[in-house]
Design a protein around this motif. Structure first.
Motif, PDB file in Angstrom:
ATOM      1  N   CYS A   1      15.954 -10.052 -13.746  1.00  0.00           N
ATOM      2  CA  CYS A   1      17.016  -9.444 -13.658  1.00  0.00           C
ATOM      3  C   CYS A   1      16.771  -7.837 -14.059  1.00  0.00           C
ATOM      4  O   CYS A   1      17.583  -6.852 -13.498  1.00  0.00           O
ATOM      5  N   ALA A   2      15.605  -7.544 -14.764  1.00  0.00           N
ATOM      6  CA  ALA A   2      15.520  -6.172 -14.904  1.00  0.00           C
ATOM      7  C   ALA A   2      15.055  -5.361 -13.626  1.00  0.00           C
ATOM      8  O   ALA A   2      15.369  -4.186 -13.472  1.00  0.00           O
ATOM      9  N   VAL A   3      14.212  -6.083 -12.854  1.00  0.00           N
ATOM     10  CA  VAL A   3      13.652  -5.640 -11.669  1.00  0.00           C
ATOM     11  C   VAL A   3      14.873  -5.657 -10.772  1.00  0.00           C
ATOM     12  O   VAL A   3      15.324  -4.462 -10.050  1.00  0.00           O
ATOM     13  N   VAL A   4      15.873  -6.573 -10.594  1.00  0.00           N
ATOM     14  CA  VAL A   4      16.949  -6.345  -9.699  1.00  0.00           C
ATOM     15  C   VAL A   4      17.793  -5.276  -9.759  1.00  0.00           C
ATOM     16  O   VAL A   4      18.345  -4.384  -9.235  1.00  0.00           O
ATOM     17  N   ASP A   5      18.017  -4.872 -11.441  1.00  0.00           N
ATOM     18  CA  ASP A   5      18.634  -3.790 -11.913  1.00  0.00           C
ATOM     19  C   ASP A   5      18.154  -2.434 -11.343  1.00  0.00           C
ATOM     20  O   ASP A   5      19.035  -1.471 -11.416  1.00  0.00           O
ATOM     21  N   LEU A   6      17.080  -2.336 -10.971  1.00  0.00           N
ATOM     22  CA  LEU A   6      16.502  -0.926 -10.378  1.00  0.00           C
ATOM     23  C   LEU A   6      16.898  -0.787  -8.938  1.00  0.00           C
ATOM     24  O   LEU A   6      16.818   0.467  -8.720  1.00  0.00           O
ATOM     25  N   LEU A   7      17.246  -1.867  -8.378  1.00  0.00           N
ATOM     26  CA  LEU A   7      17.871  -1.666  -6.987  1.00  0.00           C
ATOM     27  C   LEU A   7      18.959  -1.170  -6.807  1.00  0.00           C
ATOM     28  O   LEU A   7      19.943  -0.893  -7.605  1.00  0.00           O
ATOM     29  N   PRO A   8      19.310  -0.279  -5.697  1.00  0.00           N
ATOM     30  CA  PRO A   8      20.714   0.236  -5.334  1.00  0.00           C
ATOM     31  C   PRO A   8      21.555  -0.867  -4.598  1.00  0.00           C
ATOM     32  O   PRO A   8      21.079  -2.012  -4.425  1.00  0.00           O
ATOM     33  N   PRO A   9      22.868  -0.934  -5.034  1.00  0.00           N
ATOM     34  CA  PRO A   9      23.780  -1.770  -4.546  1.00  0.00           C
ATOM     35  C   PRO A   9      23.504  -2.658  -3.062  1.00  0.00           C
ATOM     36  O   PRO A   9      23.586  -3.757  -2.993  1.00  0.00           O
ATOM     37  N   ALA A  10      23.210  -1.825  -2.180  1.00  0.00           N
ATOM     38  CA  ALA A  10      22.991  -2.092  -0.709  1.00  0.00           C
ATOM     39  C   ALA A  10      21.832  -3.156  -0.596  1.00  0.00           C
ATOM     40  O   ALA A  10      21.963  -4.305  -0.205  1.00  0.00           O
ATOM     41  N   ASP A  11      20.752  -3.034  -1.391  1.00  0.00           N
ATOM     42  CA  ASP A  11      19.660  -3.710  -1.608  1.00  0.00           C
ATOM     43  C   ASP A  11      19.739  -4.924  -2.235  1.00  0.00           C
ATOM     44  O   ASP A  11      19.219  -6.079  -2.033  1.00  0.00           O
ATOM     45  N   ILE A  12      20.735  -4.731  -3.421  1.00  0.00           N
ATOM     46  CA  ILE A  12      21.110  -6.113  -4.057  1.00  0.00           C
ATOM     47  C   ILE A  12      21.808  -6.965  -3.244  1.00  0.00           C
ATOM     48  O   ILE A  12      21.487  -8.397  -3.226  1.00  0.00           O
ATOM     49  N   GLY A  13      22.816  -6.654  -2.350  1.00  0.00           N
ATOM     50  CA  GLY A  13      23.464  -7.267  -1.319  1.00  0.00           C
ATOM     51  C   GLY A  13      22.286  -7.938  -0.517  1.00  0.00           C
ATOM     52  O   GLY A  13      22.578  -9.224  -0.165  1.00  0.00           O
ATOM     53  N   ARG A  14      21.453  -7.304   0.103  1.00  0.00           N
ATOM     54  CA  ARG A  14      20.563  -7.989   0.661  1.00  0.00           C
ATOM     55  C   ARG A  14      19.626  -8.886   0.044  1.00  0.00           C
ATOM     56  O   ARG A  14      19.372 -10.094   0.711  1.00  0.00           O
ATOM     57  N   LEU A  15      19.211  -8.718  -1.090  1.00  0.00           N
ATOM     58  CA  LEU A  15      18.379  -9.638  -1.584  1.00  0.00           C
ATOM     59  C   LEU A  15      19.169 -10.979  -2.051  1.00  0.00           C
ATOM     60  O   LEU A  15      18.667 -12.205  -2.151  1.00  0.00           O
TER      61      LEU A  15
END
Length: 946
Positions: A25-39
């Protein structure tokens, strides 16, 4: 974290399955919204992790600005980014997956939905009183322990008017500041916030914590009054815009609250609840709560507290505390006021929707603690908050000496086993504690502490001050309740306006600015030069500068302390050379600067102050005997003057260590009023004559000839690079310094806080010239080089270094309620003071602070100044040739040079620009800012071309 029965976690995460869910969760929080959507499209578990509400709450709050909640944080975030349409049917179909479980995610979900309806607990640890007499309060509670007072707010209109329904009706369209763990300022209209409260299920809900509510909704200030027990507040003596934040409107839903903290600056506080219930937990000073870590920066004393949220602490840590380690507790009910003394740790949990008002204050009880906390350094700040945990190698015993309060059997266990809760700052966080040395660096303290118990007594705490640090000019913590300039002004006002408290004010000034040391220096200077001794009113420094300045019987005595001995020696040497030049050249400026009475050095040796007069000529014995210097310096008339100062800081400069020697200068006090004190009552029409007279005086400064530089080797400066070899010797030091800053410009701009938008930081290197000598080197039409000459520059021409006439009925420290009246026909800048920062360079460097600080960006005032200034903005043997050269080149634009100097300035000039013109934060190029702020210089430059 274990997966469910079908092992979905391992199959969905592959090699990442070895990481616990909190790390993922901490790693995902480092990503911008667009990359979170792709992930989220990668696998079922990634879909779950990437759709967690706390994740999207974090993303949304990082945007900052006005906020309107859309029912979920993901929708709100994407809506703010323009990526969400409310009509999209896909938002109504979240995917479901079986066979996956996570204890970490479950605990977060539980905190989001748990009810606190039965979470009230109160054994009466904090005493309840209807009211108290002021003497009772001071003797029993002020500075000693908390108390709940039940009847202080009975007559307030807020008792009936401050309900959510009524507040929404009256102030629904008003935006209020939101408190949340975000670097961005967030606001919500009250009606939108109330809607959010009704819809949200956050584990750490947003709550209104607004210190500006008196400005956005001034009618609220009429609904309550400061209780009679807390009306003494020494910060009241400051103007409203000078004093630190001190009052807050607080509105929050169930589960929200304030995590563990000590109130800023060691102030005390009162908090009155108007509706709802709050649960409080408190520990006395020095008793770090379980689960909390205190980090103190060992360079500037900045204090950072690492703590779980209020709800997390109550759910996860509190139940596991042994009875003897539990805090003082109480449940605050509507209409009740709680008093929290200076230095007390406290944590607050809203058990239901609450509305409250709180104020912090400084009174006689905590004044010295507040002054102590302002002092530079870090040891004392750590000890004030973490007790003897902050001291390496001390065995801490039960704190029997701490002022007693009713605690129902609560005692103080050995705290030494908890020492690692108090950790060091950036360079020490990987080691064991802030005190990386095994013993203190000042005599006797370690031994005296071996059997000492922690006490919040000012005598005990002041032992941990760094005695050798210069409190007057050393870096202060950025989290101090007041900045250095404001603190000096505050102490001076208290001294003048509250003579009955002078004994207390003196003690506080000794802690914050070492006033006792500087007063001893002052007495010695007066005795040496047969000046009258200071009167009682003259014992504290005046002004807000970085050096102690005293006014004694019409004389101004300045002691150079800023920057250490080497810096201050060159400051005095250059200033004396400048004044000598004024006399020899017959410059009319001599009538507009202070008259020098005496100058020299103070030396402290064998517990005695000794005064050594010095007029700047020749090498003073007080320095030679300690520091052997190059012969070439001693051969100069002013060996520590301008050219020596230009070389100061290079490897070839004298090695002055931080000896107890201080230069000083005595001048005659000038007539007139400091412009900074009266500017707010002056109109633009009043200031136009001032701008005109400043143009004349700055022209006189910039026309002065530079001293000869025969004794300075033209190639002897080790800082000058090969690229700078073609630069005139007079420019070499400045060009070298600017080139060095240019190579790190992105870091330099990023370190200016949030002043510079990231888009501009990325474009900085492309905007600046490849070499800074391009700014002062021109090519004529025939191909020859033309080098303009540098000028003397004041370097600090700010509103507090200008004295003006034309003001009637001046009154020291008066507010701006009409005490001053201006006579525009007589308005003049009759004196310019403080030449200790004199340097050489481009005269544009003086126009920058004039425009941004003195004129506050007003182009009419700038043009009036330039109309009187009447000099070309670069001076060469042939100004006409300079301005005919490369007319289309950006390097010939005065506006371009000014913008480059702003970007590379050692001070945060860009913060002033973005503060004056907030609309420039939306600029996408440096050219836009250049033209907006400095375009007027080009028009003037063209008018100077024959």
């Amino acid at each position: 974290m274990e997966a469910g029965g079908d092992g979905r976690r391992e199959a969905a995460l592959g090699a990442l399955a070895v990481l616990p869910d909190e790390v993922l969760c901490a790693v995902v929080d480092l990503l911008p919204p667009a990359d979170i959507g792709r992930l989220a499209c990668v696998s079922s578990v990634m879909y779950i992790l990437c759709n967690e509400e706390p994740l999207w709450m974090s993303k949304c709050l990082s945007i900052g600005g006005p906020l309107e909640y859309k029912g979920s944080w993901k929708k709100t975030t994407l809506s703010r980014l323009g990526l969400y349409s409310g009509n999209d049917e896909n938002w109504q179909k979240p995917r479901q997956f079986d066979g996956f479980s996570s204890l970490y995610l479950y605990r977060r979900w539980y905190r989001c939905f748990t009810s606190l309806s039965s979470f009230s607990f109160d054994d009466g640890h904090v005493e309840r009183k209807d009211d108290l007499l002021l003497d009772q309060f001071r003797s029993q509670y002020d500075g000693k322990g908390p108390v709940l007072l039940t009847k202080l707010a009975e007559t307030w209109p807020a008792r009936t008017k401050w309900t959510l329904q009524q507040l929404t009706k009256d102030f629904g369209e008003v935006p209020f500041r939101i408190s949340q763990r975000s670097s961005q300022k967030i606001t919500m209209k009250l009606k939108d916030y109330v809607s959010y409260m009704e819809l949200q299920h956050d584990e750490d809900p947003l709550y209104i914590f607004d210190d500006k509510f008196g400005e956005s909704a001034p009618a609220l200030l009429e609904d309550y009054s400061i209780p009679h027990l807390f009306q003494e507040d020494f910060f009241d003596i400051l103007d409203y815009d000078q004093r630190p934040a001190f009052r807050w409107l607080i509105i929050g839903p169930e589960r929200s609250g304030a995590s563990w903290h000590v109130d800023p600056g060691l102030t005390s506080a009162w908090n009155t609840l108007l509706c709802g219930r709050k649960r409080w937990a408190l520990y006395p000073p020095g008793r770090v709560p379980g689960g909390v870590m205190v980090h103190v920066n060992d360079e500037d004393g900045d204090v950072d507290i690492e703590t779980p949220t209020s709800l997390q602490w109550w759910l996860d840590i509190y139940p596991h505390l042994p009875e003897h380690e539990k805090p003082l507790e109480c449940t605050q009910l509507p209409g009740e006021t709680i008093f929290v003394p200076s230095g007390w740790w406290h944590c607050v949990l809203n058990l239901e929707t609450t509305v409250a008002v709180t104020q912090n204050f400084v009174n006689q009880s905590n004044f010295q603690h507040v002054c102590l906390d302002m002092a530079p350094g870090y040891r004392h700040k750590g000890v004030c908050r973490a007790g003897l945990l902050a001291v390496t190698g001390i065995s801490v015993k039960d704190n029997e000496n701490h002022p007693s309060v009713p605690m129902s059997g609560w005692n103080h266990p050995d705290m030494s086993r908890k020492e690692k809760r108090f950790k060091g700052s950036e360079s020490l966080r990987t080691s064991n504690s802030i005190n990386h040395c095994s013993a203190f660096e000042f005599s006797g303290v370690q031994e005296s502490l071996e059997n000492q118990k922690f006490s919040y007594d000012i005598g005990f705490l002041s032992q941990f001050l760094e005695k050798e640090r210069d409190h007057y000019s050393s870096i202060w913590s950025p989290t101090n309740s007041l900045g250095q300039r404001e603190a000096r002004e505050w102490l001076r006002r208290l001294w003048v306006l509250k003579p009955e408290l002078r004994e207390l004010v003196w003690k506080g000034a000794c802690l914050a600015i070492n006033v006792d040391k500087w007063y001893s220096c002052l007495e010695e200077i007066c005795a040496c030069h047969s000046l009258p001794l200071p009167t009682e009113n003259e014992k504290l420094p005046v002004g807000t500068g970085s050096n102690p300045v005293f006014i004694v019987s019409g004389n101004v005595i300045k002691i150079y302390a800023e920057g250490g001995l080497a810096y201050s020696v060159h400051g005095l040497g250059t200033e004396l050379e400048f004044y000598d030049l004024l006399q020899k050249s017959g410059s009319p400026l001599i009538n507009h600067v202070p008259e020098i009475i005496a100058s020299g050095f103070l030396e402290y040796e064998d517990d005695i102050y000794r005064t050594v007069p010095w007029d700047g000529k020749g090498m003073p014995d007080v320095l030679v005997k300690h520091y052997p210097l190059e012969v070439s310096y001693a051969n100069s008339c002013f060996p520590l003057g301008l050219w020596s100062k230009q070389r100061f800081g290079t490897s070839s400069s004298p090695d002055f260590s931080n000896r107890p020697i201080w230069p000083y200068m005595v001048t005659r006090k000038c007539k007139g009023d400091i412009f900074a004190r009266v500017r707010d009552v002056l109109s633009k029409i009043d200031i136009l004559p001032l701008a005109s007279s400043l143009g004349v005086q700055m022209r006189n400064i910039h026309l002065l000839p530079l001293p000869h530089m025969e004794h300075v080797p033209k190639s002897g400066n080790s800082d000058v690079k090969e690229d700078d070899a073609t630069v005139l010797p007079e420019w070499q030091q400045l060009v070298s310094t600017l080139n060095r800053r240019m190579k790190n410009v992105k870091k330099h701009l990023a370190n200016s806080g949030s002043s510079v938008p990231q888009v501009l930081i990325e474009k900085a290197e492309g905007y600046l010239p490849p070499n800074m000598d391009f700014l002062i080197k021109f090519v004529k039409d025939d191909g020859d080089l033309v080098h303009p000459l540098p000028s003397w520059i004041h370097s600090d021409i700010m509103d507090d270094n200008i004295l003006i006439e034309g003001i009637t009925e001046p009154s020291s420290f008066s507010d701006s309620n009409g005490s001053y009246e201006a006579d525009p026909e007589k308005m003049n800048a009759i004196h310019i003071i403080d030449f200790s920062d004199l340097s050489i360079g481009d005269p544009l460097c003086d126009i920058i602070p004039l425009h941004l600080d003195v004129f506050r960006g007003d182009t009419d005032l700038l043009w009036e100044f330039l109309r009187s200034y009447q000099l070309p903005l670069l001076r060469g043997e042939s100004n006409t040739d300079i301005y005919k050269s490369v007319q289309n080149s950006k390097f010939s634009r005065a506006s371009y040079r000014a913008m480059c100097y702003c970007m590379l300035h050692e001070d945060n000039v860009l913060a002033a620009i973005f503060s004056l013109w907030k609309e420039l934060r939306a600029a996408t190029s440096w050219e836009d800012i250049e033209n907006f702020v400095w375009g007027e210089l080009n028009r003037y430059q063209e008018s100077c071309t024959p």
